[in-house]
Motif scaffolding. Structure first.
Motif, PDB file in Angstrom:
ATOM      1  N   GLN A  38       0.821  -1.200   0.000  1.00 61.13           N
ATOM      2  CA  GLN A  38       0.000   0.000   0.000  1.00 61.13           C
ATOM      3  C   GLN A  38       0.863   1.261   0.000  1.00 61.13           C
ATOM      4  O   GLN A  38       0.570   2.227  -0.719  1.00 61.13           O
ATOM      5  N   LEU A  39       1.914   1.255   0.802  1.00 62.89           N
ATOM      6  CA  LEU A  39       2.793   2.421   0.863  1.00 62.89           C
ATOM      7  C   LEU A  39       3.530   2.622  -0.460  1.00 62.89           C
ATOM      8  O   LEU A  39       3.682   3.745  -0.932  1.00 62.89           O
ATOM      9  N   THR A  40       3.977   1.541  -1.067  1.00 64.82           N
ATOM     10  CA  THR A  40       4.667   1.634  -2.350  1.00 64.82           C
ATOM     11  C   THR A  40       3.726   2.178  -3.424  1.00 64.82           C
ATOM     12  O   THR A  40       4.113   3.018  -4.237  1.00 64.82           O
ATOM     13  N   ALA A  41       2.492   1.713  -3.416  1.00 64.43           N
ATOM     14  CA  ALA A  41       1.511   2.175  -4.408  1.00 64.43           C
ATOM     15  C   ALA A  41       1.210   3.664  -4.253  1.00 64.43           C
ATOM     16  O   ALA A  41       0.877   4.342  -5.230  1.00 64.43           O
ATOM     17  N   SER A  42       1.350   4.188  -3.043  1.00 68.78           N
ATOM     18  CA  SER A  42       1.048   5.601  -2.820  1.00 68.78           C
ATOM     19  C   SER A  42       2.199   6.529  -3.226  1.00 68.78           C
ATOM     20  O   SER A  42       2.017   7.747  -3.281  1.00 68.78           O
ATOM     21  N   LEU A  43       3.366   5.967  -3.530  1.00 70.18           N
ATOM     22  CA  LEU A  43       4.508   6.788  -3.956  1.00 70.18           C
ATOM     23  C   LEU A  43       4.368   7.205  -5.415  1.00 70.18           C
ATOM     24  O   LEU A  43       3.795   6.484  -6.228  1.00 70.18           O
ATOM     25  N   THR A  44       4.917   8.347  -5.745  1.00 65.42           N
ATOM     26  CA  THR A  44       4.975   8.756  -7.150  1.00 65.42           C
ATOM     27  C   THR A  44       6.018   7.910  -7.873  1.00 65.42           C
ATOM     28  O   THR A  44       6.875   7.291  -7.243  1.00 65.42           O
ATOM     29  N   ASP A  45       5.958   7.885  -9.193  1.00 66.92           N
ATOM     30  CA  ASP A  45       6.935   7.108  -9.963  1.00 66.92           C
ATOM     31  C   ASP A  45       8.361   7.541  -9.651  1.00 66.92           C
ATOM     32  O   ASP A  45       9.257   6.711  -9.495  1.00 66.92           O
ATOM     33  N   ASN A  81       9.525   8.909  -6.878  1.00 71.20           N
ATOM     34  CA  ASN A  81       9.923   8.484  -5.535  1.00 71.20           C
ATOM     35  C   ASN A  81      10.108   6.980  -5.427  1.00 71.20           C
ATOM     36  O   ASN A  81      10.880   6.516  -4.588  1.00 71.20           O
ATOM     37  N   ARG A  82       9.413   6.197  -6.241  1.00 75.36           N
ATOM     38  CA  ARG A  82       9.605   4.741  -6.217  1.00 75.36           C
ATOM     39  C   ARG A  82      11.021   4.347  -6.608  1.00 75.36           C
ATOM     40  O   ARG A  82      11.476   3.269  -6.266  1.00 75.36           O
TER      41      ARG A  82
END
Length: 83
Positions: free
Chosen positions: A41-48, A50-51
């Motif tokens: 969930q936290l990874t999905a909430s990051l922008t491309d 920031n990932r």
């Protein structure tokens, strides 16, 4: 079993220089699944962008290894002041 959700904060997309920041801790038989769900969930909430610099890892510690749990919690306190 103790499971820690760790955030790797990297200075570049190459991930050559990263700082580890403990985010959350779970205790119990389903703790790894809970951590995996939170990490996703936290990874999905990051922008491309920031990932490429941030990523989450679930780290398993033995439930009896209280010393490791305390060291990680102390590190969180110290690093929170650095941020």
């Amino acid at each position: 079993m103790n499971v820690f959700l760790l955030l790797y904060l990297c200075t570049s997309a190459a991930r050559t220089d990263c700082q580890v920041i403990p985010v959350q801790r779970w205790i119990g038989p389903d703790s790894y699944q809970q951590c995996g769900t939170a990490a996703g969930q936290l990874t999905a909430s990051l922008t491309d962008k920031n990932r490429k610099r941030l990523y989450f890892i679930c780290d398993i510690q033995d439930a009896g290894d209280v010393g490791a749990a305390q060291r990680i919690e102390l590190r969180l306190t110290r690093q929170s002041f650095l941020l």
